[in-house]
Design a protein around this motif. Structure first.
Motif, short mmCIF file in Angstrom:
data_model
loop_
_atom_site.label_atom_id
_atom_site.label_comp_id
_atom_site.label_asym_id
_atom_site.label_seq_id
_atom_site.Cartn_x
_atom_site.Cartn_y
_atom_site.Cartn_z
N ALA A 199 -50.26 -8.64 25.60
CA ALA A 199 -51.73 -9.06 26.04
C ALA A 199 -52.06 -10.47 25.48
O ALA A 199 -52.83 -11.06 26.27
CB ALA A 199 -52.54 -7.91 25.38
N GLN A 200 -51.68 -11.05 24.51
CA GLN A 200 -51.99 -12.14 23.80
C GLN A 200 -51.41 -13.31 24.67
O GLN A 200 -52.04 -14.25 25.10
CB GLN A 200 -51.55 -12.28 22.54
CG GLN A 200 -52.44 -11.23 21.56
CD GLN A 200 -51.76 -11.70 20.07
OE1 GLN A 200 -51.70 -12.68 19.65
NE2 GLN A 200 -51.91 -10.63 19.19
N ALA A 204 -53.95 -8.39 30.96
CA ALA A 204 -54.02 -8.31 29.60
C ALA A 204 -55.05 -7.16 29.22
O ALA A 204 -54.76 -6.70 28.07
CB ALA A 204 -54.63 -9.83 29.01
N GLU A 205 -56.03 -7.18 29.74
CA GLU A 205 -57.19 -6.18 29.34
C GLU A 205 -56.65 -4.86 29.74
O GLU A 205 -56.85 -3.98 28.67
CB GLU A 205 -58.56 -6.28 30.42
CG GLU A 205 -59.18 -7.64 30.03
CD GLU A 205 -59.39 -7.52 28.55
OE1 GLU A 205 -60.24 -6.42 27.97
OE2 GLU A 205 -59.28 -8.61 27.77
N ALA A 214 -55.00 -12.56 33.13
CA ALA A 214 -56.28 -12.07 32.21
C ALA A 214 -56.55 -10.53 32.44
O ALA A 214 -56.99 -9.73 31.43
CB ALA A 214 -57.38 -12.97 32.40
N GLU A 215 -56.80 -10.12 33.62
CA GLU A 215 -57.12 -8.86 33.94
C GLU A 215 -55.87 -7.92 33.57
O GLU A 215 -56.18 -6.76 33.05
CB GLU A 215 -57.38 -8.61 35.36
CG GLU A 215 -58.59 -9.16 36.04
CD GLU A 215 -58.93 -9.13 37.39
OE1 GLU A 215 -59.89 -9.20 37.80
OE2 GLU A 215 -57.69 -9.16 38.09
N ARG A 243 -54.42 -4.21 26.60
CA ARG A 243 -55.22 -3.88 25.47
C ARG A 243 -55.43 -2.48 25.39
O ARG A 243 -55.55 -1.77 24.43
CB ARG A 243 -56.30 -4.89 25.43
CG ARG A 243 -56.09 -6.20 24.97
CD ARG A 243 -57.33 -7.01 24.57
NE ARG A 243 -57.03 -8.37 24.26
CZ ARG A 243 -56.83 -9.37 25.23
NH1 ARG A 243 -57.57 -9.10 26.31
NH2 ARG A 243 -56.70 -10.46 25.02
N GLY A 244 -56.00 -1.89 26.64
CA GLY A 244 -56.37 -0.46 26.69
C GLY A 244 -55.06 0.41 26.28
O GLY A 244 -55.34 1.17 25.54
N THR A 296 -53.23 -13.72 28.15
CA THR A 296 -54.57 -14.45 28.04
C THR A 296 -54.42 -15.69 27.68
O THR A 296 -55.43 -16.68 27.85
CB THR A 296 -55.50 -13.89 27.08
OG1 THR A 296 -54.89 -13.95 25.70
CG2 THR A 296 -55.90 -12.33 27.17
#
Length: 490
Positions: free
Chosen positions: A238-239, A218-219, A215-216, A222-223, A242
């Motif tokens: 990223a999807q 993925a963040e 999950a981290e 996203r950045g 998560t």
């Protein structure tokens, strides 16, 4: 049956069905045909409200429904099934008609088929279509080959249903004669293999070295997707990261078997590159990584091989299972971003080098700028920096390689410090990163003043009298290694 359809689609599995719906949604009357009639009925029953369809129960009916010059798209399994369908329809169409193969055919098969149908006066258009099921319906990237005359009839239809780039241009363009379209699609898929491998390596490093959770990560992705790495593959990664498995509550990525499959287009790319003498190690490393992942017998046999000494501080020599402090995590993530971007540029450059080589070998005259232009939307490797690749080749059509473009060369130069540190970190922690490290080796190989190939050539001359050229004067030479070691000109 009255000839009323501007385009026909035969082969109504998911891709064919969605392509037919796309044509209908864009105002074309579409003739439909499938060997299993139930599939044709199902399409009309479910999606008949989307446009004008003309269902046909037989191949002759299907052909009779098409306006002249007839344009029909074949969406069946590559290989023997395609040959069988083409032979069937070649007997039914007339000179001047256009038959499109929208499957993932090998470009050599396309060249053979195009030559055979050309003799019968039929235009055969091998067409690469990228974007998957969603792209086929909403707008794919389309890479047709074939004659220029065939594109005059077919081009307006394809450009209407294609994806639109950010500047509004359709992501469809004539690539060149005979197998050019399927060749370009093959290389597209090879680049796709490389891109996916590099992203997977970046994920692996962030997890095993920095200690981030899916999950981290993925963040982080996203950045990255808001910057120069903005791309479809980064977005969907990223999807995926998560997503949580409903049955176990675990990260979805942890319950998927770590054996990557492949349909063969990446392998075709590497095999063809070898035939052309074009180095594409980024694509090759990705293909081999998938093959290695599937060799569970070898992996199980080698599981006890020693690796870096376990340690809990994440430092040099540890397995990196501990979580890095926040500041170090951010710094390492920045290094990985630099490395991923640099390796991505290298892989795309190798793909364009191969397209240029193929175009020269087969006399296709492929416009390298046009290739980048139609990959800006719709396809799997769509990415923001493709517009810069388009501009680089548009401004300098004779650009020998993307890496010679001053802007890209400058970025690689600025990234190399972090890139080298990432490769070293991966080695210290025992995290395999063949794509990222191989891209760096390729970069260093290109910029080297002198390569050890000189020694290789001397060895070849020693054991096989294969001769060599000298660096200081023209000509071909051989050293009498088993005699007086004098040099002669064969």
């Amino acid at each position: 049956m009255t000839a009323s359809a501007q385009i026909g689609v035969t082969g109504l599995a998911v891709m064919g069905r969605n392509l037919a719906r796309n044509f209908a949604r864009n105002g074309f009357t579409v003739a439909l045909h499938n060997r299993t009639e139930a599939r044709t009925r199902e399409l009309v029953e479910q999606f008949g409200h989307e446009g004008d369809f003309v269902p046909a129960t037989t191949a002759p009916e299907f052909v009779a429904a098409l306006e002249r010059p007839r344009c029909l798209v074949v969406m069946v399994k590559a290989g023997g099934p395609t040959d069988a369908v083409l032979e069937e329809f070649a007997e039914l169409v007339e000179p001047g008609d256009v038959i499109v193969d929208g499957g993932n055919a090998h470009f050599e098969d396309t060249r053979r088929r195009e030559a055979a149908l050309r003799e019968r006066g039929i235009h055969f258009v091998g067409t690469g279509i990228s974007g998957g099921e969603e792209g086929a319906l909403l707008g794919p990237s389309i890479m047709p080959g074939g004659s220029a005359e065939s594109y005059e009839a077919l081009g307006p239809l394809l450009e209407r249903i294609a994806a639109r780039a950010p500047d509004g241009a359709p992501c469809a363009a004539h690539m060149g004669p005979d197998g050019a379209g399927h060749f370009v699609k093959m290389v597209h898929n090879g680049i796709e293999y490389a891109d996916m491998q590099l992203i997977a390596e970046a994920y692996d490093l962030l997890r095993k070295v920095a200690g981030l959770t899916p999950a981290e990560i993925a963040e982080v992705f996203r950045g990255w997707n808001e910057g120069r790495l903005d791309s479809y593959l980064i977005e969907i990664t990223a999807q995926v990261l998560t997503h949580t498995d409903a049955d176990t509550g675990r990260p979805f990525v942890d319950i998927v078997a770590d054996r990557a499959e492949q349909k063969g287009t990446g392998r075709w790319t590497v095999q063809t590159a070898l035939d052309l003498g074009v180095p594409v190690p980024g694509i090759a490393q990705a293909v081999f990584a998938r093959s290695q992942s599937g060799r569970t017998d070898l992996r199980e046999a080698a599981a006890s091989l020693p690796g870096p000494h376990p340690g809990g501080d994440g430092g040099a020599g540890s397995t990196g299972t501990a979580r890095l402090p926040e500041a170090e995590r951010a710094r390492f993530a920045e290094q990985v971003e630099q490395s991923l971007y640099a390796a991505k540029v290298i892989s795309y450059a190798q793909g364009w080098d191969m397209i240029r080589a193929g175009s020269r070998e087969y006399g296709w005259g492929i416009d390298l700028s046009s290739v980048a232009a139609i990959w800006r939307a719709g396809c799997i490797i769509r990415a923001a920096f493709l517009d810069r690749i388009r501009a680089a080749f548009a401004e300098r059509p004779g650009l020998p390689t993307l890496l010679a473009d001053p802007e890209f060369a400058g970025e690689l130069g600025r990234a190399q410090g972090a890139w080298r540190e990432t490769v070293a970190t991966a080695a210290r922690h025992g995290v395999p990163a063949p794509g990222i490290s191989g891209a760096l080796a390729y970069y260093d190989g290109l910029r080297a003043d002198r390569l050890p190939a000189a020694l290789t050539q001397a060895q070849r001359d020693y054991f096989g009298a294969h001769t060599y050229q000298r660096a200081d004067r023209e000509g071909t030479f051989h050293t009498r290694w088993g005699g007086d070691r004098g040099e002669v000109r064969p």
